[in-house]
Design an enzyme around this catalytic site. Structure first.
Site, PDB file in Angstrom:
ATOM      1  N   GLU A 240       5.704   4.411  -3.647  1.00 47.47           N
ATOM      2  CA  GLU A 240       4.684   5.242  -3.002  1.00 47.47           C
ATOM      3  C   GLU A 240       4.793   5.222  -1.488  1.00 47.47           C
ATOM      4  O   GLU A 240       5.296   4.275  -0.887  1.00 47.47           O
ATOM      5  CB  GLU A 240       3.274   4.872  -3.469  1.00 47.47           C
ATOM      6  CG  GLU A 240       2.890   3.426  -3.354  1.00 47.47           C
ATOM      7  CD  GLU A 240       1.529   3.169  -4.017  1.00 47.47           C
ATOM      8  OE1 GLU A 240       0.516   3.495  -3.393  1.00 47.47           O
ATOM      9  OE2 GLU A 240       1.499   2.642  -5.138  1.00 47.47           O
TER      10      GLU A 240
ATOM     11  N   CYS B 119       3.704   5.972   6.135  1.00 49.70           N
ATOM     12  CA  CYS B 119       3.881   4.574   5.726  1.00 49.70           C
ATOM     13  C   CYS B 119       4.835   4.568   4.547  1.00 49.70           C
ATOM     14  O   CYS B 119       4.575   5.206   3.528  1.00 49.70           O
ATOM     15  CB  CYS B 119       2.520   3.998   5.327  1.00 49.70           C
ATOM     16  SG  CYS B 119       2.643   2.345   4.617  1.00 49.70           S
TER      17      CYS B 119
ATOM     18  N   CYS C 196       8.002  -6.317  -5.106  1.00 46.98           N
ATOM     19  CA  CYS C 196       8.130  -7.303  -4.034  1.00 46.98           C
ATOM     20  C   CYS C 196       8.119  -8.692  -4.652  1.00 46.98           C
ATOM     21  O   CYS C 196       7.476  -8.913  -5.680  1.00 46.98           O
ATOM     22  CB  CYS C 196       6.943  -7.148  -3.070  1.00 46.98           C
ATOM     23  SG  CYS C 196       6.996  -8.265  -1.652  1.00 46.98           S
TER      24      CYS C 196
ATOM     25  N   CYS D 214       2.175 -12.517  -2.170  1.00 43.09           N
ATOM     26  CA  CYS D 214       0.913 -12.663  -1.437  1.00 43.09           C
ATOM     27  C   CYS D 214      -0.252 -12.425  -2.404  1.00 43.09           C
ATOM     28  O   CYS D 214      -0.242 -11.477  -3.185  1.00 43.09           O
ATOM     29  CB  CYS D 214       0.853 -11.693  -0.257  1.00 43.09           C
ATOM     30  SG  CYS D 214       2.145 -12.017   0.946  1.00 43.09           S
TER      31      CYS D 214
ATOM     32  N   CYS E  80      -2.292  -8.998  -2.641  1.00 42.62           N
ATOM     33  CA  CYS E  80      -1.513  -7.761  -2.584  1.00 42.62           C
ATOM     34  C   CYS E  80      -1.113  -7.260  -3.971  1.00 42.62           C
ATOM     35  O   CYS E  80      -0.595  -8.021  -4.794  1.00 42.62           O
ATOM     36  CB  CYS E  80      -0.264  -7.992  -1.734  1.00 42.62           C
ATOM     37  SG  CYS E  80       0.747  -6.515  -1.558  1.00 42.62           S
TER      38      CYS E  80
ATOM     39  N   CYS F 193      -2.481  -0.695  -1.346  1.00 42.33           N
ATOM     40  CA  CYS F 193      -1.073  -0.328  -1.465  1.00 42.33           C
ATOM     41  C   CYS F 193      -0.524  -0.838  -2.791  1.00 42.33           C
ATOM     42  O   CYS F 193      -0.793  -1.958  -3.186  1.00 42.33           O
ATOM     43  CB  CYS F 193      -0.241  -0.972  -0.363  1.00 42.33           C
ATOM     44  SG  CYS F 193      -1.105  -1.204   1.166  1.00 42.33           S
TER      45      CYS F 193
HETATM   46  N1  SAH Z   1       5.759  -7.197   3.256  1.00 39.72           N
HETATM   47  C1  SAH Z   1       5.224  -6.743   4.523  1.00 39.72           C
HETATM   48  C2  SAH Z   1       4.554  -5.382   4.399  1.00 39.72           C
HETATM   49  C3  SAH Z   1       3.411  -5.442   3.482  1.00 39.72           C
HETATM   50  S1  SAH Z   1       2.043  -4.383   3.551  1.00 39.72           S
HETATM   51  C4  SAH Z   1       4.244  -7.764   5.056  1.00 39.72           C
HETATM   52  O1  SAH Z   1       3.914  -8.705   4.350  1.00 39.72           O
HETATM   53  O2  SAH Z   1       3.839  -7.641   6.207  1.00 39.72           O
HETATM   54  C5  SAH Z   1       1.348  -4.358   5.104  1.00 39.72           C
HETATM   55  C6  SAH Z   1       0.137  -5.243   5.342  1.00 39.72           C
HETATM   56  O3  SAH Z   1      -0.907  -5.065   4.388  1.00 39.72           O
HETATM   57  C7  SAH Z   1       0.487  -6.711   5.327  1.00 39.72           C
HETATM   58  O4  SAH Z   1      -0.116  -7.326   6.442  1.00 39.72           O
HETATM   59  C8  SAH Z   1      -0.143  -7.178   4.044  1.00 39.72           C
HETATM   60  O5  SAH Z   1      -0.383  -8.551   4.077  1.00 39.72           O
HETATM   61  C9  SAH Z   1      -1.381  -6.340   3.991  1.00 39.72           C
HETATM   62  N2  SAH Z   1      -1.998  -6.219   2.681  1.00 39.72           N
HETATM   63  C10 SAH Z   1      -1.417  -6.168   1.463  1.00 39.72           C
HETATM   64  N3  SAH Z   1      -2.323  -6.031   0.497  1.00 39.72           N
HETATM   65  C11 SAH Z   1      -3.514  -5.972   1.097  1.00 39.72           C
HETATM   66  C12 SAH Z   1      -4.857  -5.838   0.635  1.00 39.72           C
HETATM   67  N4  SAH Z   1      -5.133  -5.748  -0.660  1.00 39.72           N
HETATM   68  N5  SAH Z   1      -5.827  -5.814   1.561  1.00 39.72           N
HETATM   69  C13 SAH Z   1      -5.558  -5.907   2.880  1.00 39.72           C
HETATM   70  N6  SAH Z   1      -4.334  -6.042   3.368  1.00 39.72           N
HETATM   71  C14 SAH Z   1      -3.317  -6.082   2.491  1.00 39.72           C
END
Ligand code: SAH
Length: 350
Positions: free
Chosen positions: A97, A110, A117, A121, A124, A338
């Site tokens: 996406e 974006c 992944c 985390c 996420c 996301c």
């Molecule tokens: N792998 C990269 C890009 C990920 S997405 C990274 O970790 O930075 C971009 C941002 O969104 C990251 O800071 C991630 O931690 C955050 N993120 C992911 N899921 C989230 C959620 N459910 N709520 C808020 N932030 C989120």
């Protein structure tokens, strides 16, 4: 995964590589330049559109090289702010996406850097099913190209913040950045490109050496190693100290201000005390803090901090002299966090 013995798909080749390849095929190098422009500047999606090439050459290329293309599976548009979420199908059937956002300073896209992944985390959605595979440079480019074709509007900003960890797909990511900012392609300024990482230290340092002008965003999310480990498994591998040193190194080498992303999770990292610790942690660094109200996913318990607490957090940081913004929740009405669009799509097929 790409086969090591095979060259990159034609849309992932740099102009120099494409020229060398054309010479290998017994074609003139200037033909390569024409094809490059068709793919990356004029955004042709088929060889048939390349009208200044002979039919013979088009057929020869068609037989040898697939022109990587994404199919639009679904587009959701927000009634609130016009944000669009795209679900794309890749040539192998996987889906990714991307999000298109309209700001007054221009349109922003974006993109995803991987299918799934493996960073894990906790908050996420993109990581719940693990990593499927890396995206090719062409597949990252095509997310943007397809959106430009579909919206018929220019794109001026790119954030690599969709599904995936860009520093876990390093070579393709760097190649993608060079190609999307190439003046023979879309020529998008590197200063308008942000790459977000959970903090893979060795590759952050490598990135600092690439002589790029992109913004590096670090997903910080916590102010102690202990707390960070609870949210982000990568923190078991690299300490906060190492990650912050890598950020300083990036700034030293590139002169680019670091962005720290800090997702606010109710009762986890959103107190006045947390704000104070965050300030002292990054004090003296040339940085900007992007506060992200956590987007709750149903698989986890995490909840958003209330609006007042979020504003208090921001004000505390700003008062210390560090710039901070709260990320606007774009497209709130179209889908949650996301990775959820892709997940829902996959689940609906099982
Ligand atoms: N792998 C990269 C890009 C990920 S997405 C990274 O970790 O930075 C971009 C941002 O969104 C990251 O800071 C991630 O931690 C955050 N993120 C992911 N899921 C989230 C959620 N459910 N709520 C808020 N932030 C989120």
């Amino acid at each position: 995964m790409t086969n090591q013995n095979q060259h990159m798909d034609i849309k992932s080749m740099t102009l120099e590589e494409l020229q060398a390849y054309f010479v290998e095929l017994g074609e003139k190098a200037f033909r390569a330049k024409q094809v490059y422009q068709w793919m990356h500047e004029k955004l042709a999606s088929d060889y048939d559109e390349m009208s200044n090439l002979s039919k013979d050459l088009r057929e020869k290329l068609q037989a040898k090289e697939n022109l990587t293309k994404l199919n639009i599976v679904q587009v959701q548009e927000s009634a609130i702010d016009g944000t669009r979420k795209y679900l794309f199908e890749l040539p192998d059937g996987n889906v990714v996406e991307s999000v298109w956002m309209k700001y007054h300073h221009g349109n922003s896209v974006c993109i995803s850097s991987q299918v799934g992944c493996r960073m894990g985390c906790r908050f996420c959605a993109s990581t719940l099913d693990g990593l499927e595979r890396n995206l090719l440079p062409s597949e990252m480019l095509e997310q943007i190209y397809s959106i430009i074709r579909h919206t018929k509007e220019r794109v001026s900003n790119i954030v690599v913040m969709g599904t995936g960890e860009p520093m876990d797909n390093y070579d393709h990511l760097v190649r993608f950045v060079r190609m999307i900012s190439d003046d023979k392609g879309q020529n998008i300024s590197q200063r308008n490109i942000t790459v977000s990482t959970c903090g893979i230290v060795p590759n952050m340092k490598r990135l600092a050496e690439e002589k790029l002008q992109i913004t590096l965003a670090l997903s910080l999310h916590a102010t102690t190693d202990e707390k960070r480990k609870q949210l982000m498994p990568i923190a078991n591998k690299y300490s906060l100290k190492e990650v912050l040193e890598a950020c300083s190194y990036y700034f030293e080498k590139t002169g680019r201000r670091i962005t720290f992303e800090y997702s606010l999770v109710a009762g986890v990292n959103d107190t006045k005390e947390d704000a104070k610790e965050l300030i002292s942690l990054v004090k003296g660094m040339n940085c900007h803090i992007n506060l992200i109200p956590v987007n709750p996913i149903k698989e986890r318990e995490y909840k958003q901090s209330n609006k007042e607490q979020i504003q208090d957090f921001r004000v505390a940081i700003e008062k210390s002299g560090i710039s901070a913004t709260v990320r606007r929740e774009m497209g709130r009405d179209i889908d949650g966090a996301c990775g959820q669009l892709r997940r829902r799509h996959i689940k609906s097929k099982i």
